[in-house]
Structure formats: structure tokens, C-alpha cells
Design a protein around this motif. Structure first.
Motif, PDB file in Angstrom:
ATOM      1  N   ARG A 205      -0.550   9.117  -3.088  1.00 40.04           N
ATOM      2  CA  ARG A 205      -0.743   8.217  -2.062  1.00 40.04           C
ATOM      3  C   ARG A 205      -1.993   8.245  -1.260  1.00 40.04           C
ATOM      4  O   ARG A 205      -2.957   7.587  -1.203  1.00 40.04           O
ATOM      5  CB  ARG A 205       0.429   7.691  -1.248  1.00 40.04           C
TER       6      ARG A 205
ATOM      7  N   TYR B 200      -5.538   6.243  -1.680  1.00 36.09           N
ATOM      8  CA  TYR B 200      -6.349   5.358  -0.398  1.00 36.09           C
ATOM      9  C   TYR B 200      -7.670   5.957  -0.346  1.00 36.09           C
ATOM     10  O   TYR B 200      -8.675   5.328  -0.032  1.00 36.09           O
ATOM     11  CB  TYR B 200      -5.402   5.601   0.890  1.00 36.09           C
TER      12      TYR B 200
ATOM     13  N   ARG C 197     -11.134   3.805  -0.204  1.00 39.24           N
ATOM     14  CA  ARG C 197     -11.830   3.745   0.943  1.00 39.24           C
ATOM     15  C   ARG C 197     -13.528   4.276   0.176  1.00 39.24           C
ATOM     16  O   ARG C 197     -14.610   3.688   0.793  1.00 39.24           O
ATOM     17  CB  ARG C 197     -11.500   4.676   1.897  1.00 39.24           C
TER      18      ARG C 197
END
Length: 82
Positions: free
Chosen positions: A17, A21, A25
Motif C-alpha cells: 500500500r 501511494y 504521488r
């Protein structure tokens, strides 16, 4: 032993996870928005909106631009009555 395996699986899921992310980003920092591209290109959206405001129907715009009704409705979403 089962608790150890569960803890290892949870650690792996958290790591995955976090990496996801981080990738999202990084892509956003490059200017990539993500998601599916709109069927009506950004350059034609203004033309479609202007034609809709002139009184052209969604069906007519669909035939002219060879896209679905949903694509036209998305392009003129803020112009539609609620």
C-alpha cells in the motif's frame, strides 16, 4: 505460528500500500492525472458545450462526434438541469 503468518501478511500488505501511494504521488508530481481519458477531448469540450447551449440535443451531438451519450453528458455535466 498462525499469528506469525498473519503478521507477515499484514506487513506485506502495508508495504504494498505504501509503495502504491508513493507511485501515485510520483506520477502526480510528473503531471499524470491517472484514470481513464475522457472520450471527448479537451479541445472539443468547449465546442460541445457551446453547441449544447445553442440548443443542439445530446443525441445530435452524439451523432456528430461519434461518442456515447454518456460522454456528451459528462462534457456538459455542469450545464444540465438537476
Amino acid at each position: 505460528m498462525v499469528q506469525t503468518l498473519a503478521a507477515a501478511g499484514e506487513l506485506q500488505r502495508d508495504l504494498q500500500r505504501e509503495l502504491t501511494y508513493d507511485g501515485l504521488r510520483a506520477a502526480e508530481a510528473k503531471g499524470n492525472k491517472g484514470g481513464r481519458r475522457p472520450a471527448v477531448p479537451a479541445g472539443k469540450t468547449d465546442d460541445v458545450r457551446a453547441a449544447y447551449l445553442e440548443g443542439r440535443s445530446i443525441a445530435a451531438l452524439t451523432r456528430d462526434d461519434s461518442v456515447s451519450r454518456g460522454a456528451i453528458r459528462t462534457a456538459v455535466a455542469n450545464l444540465l438541469p438537476e
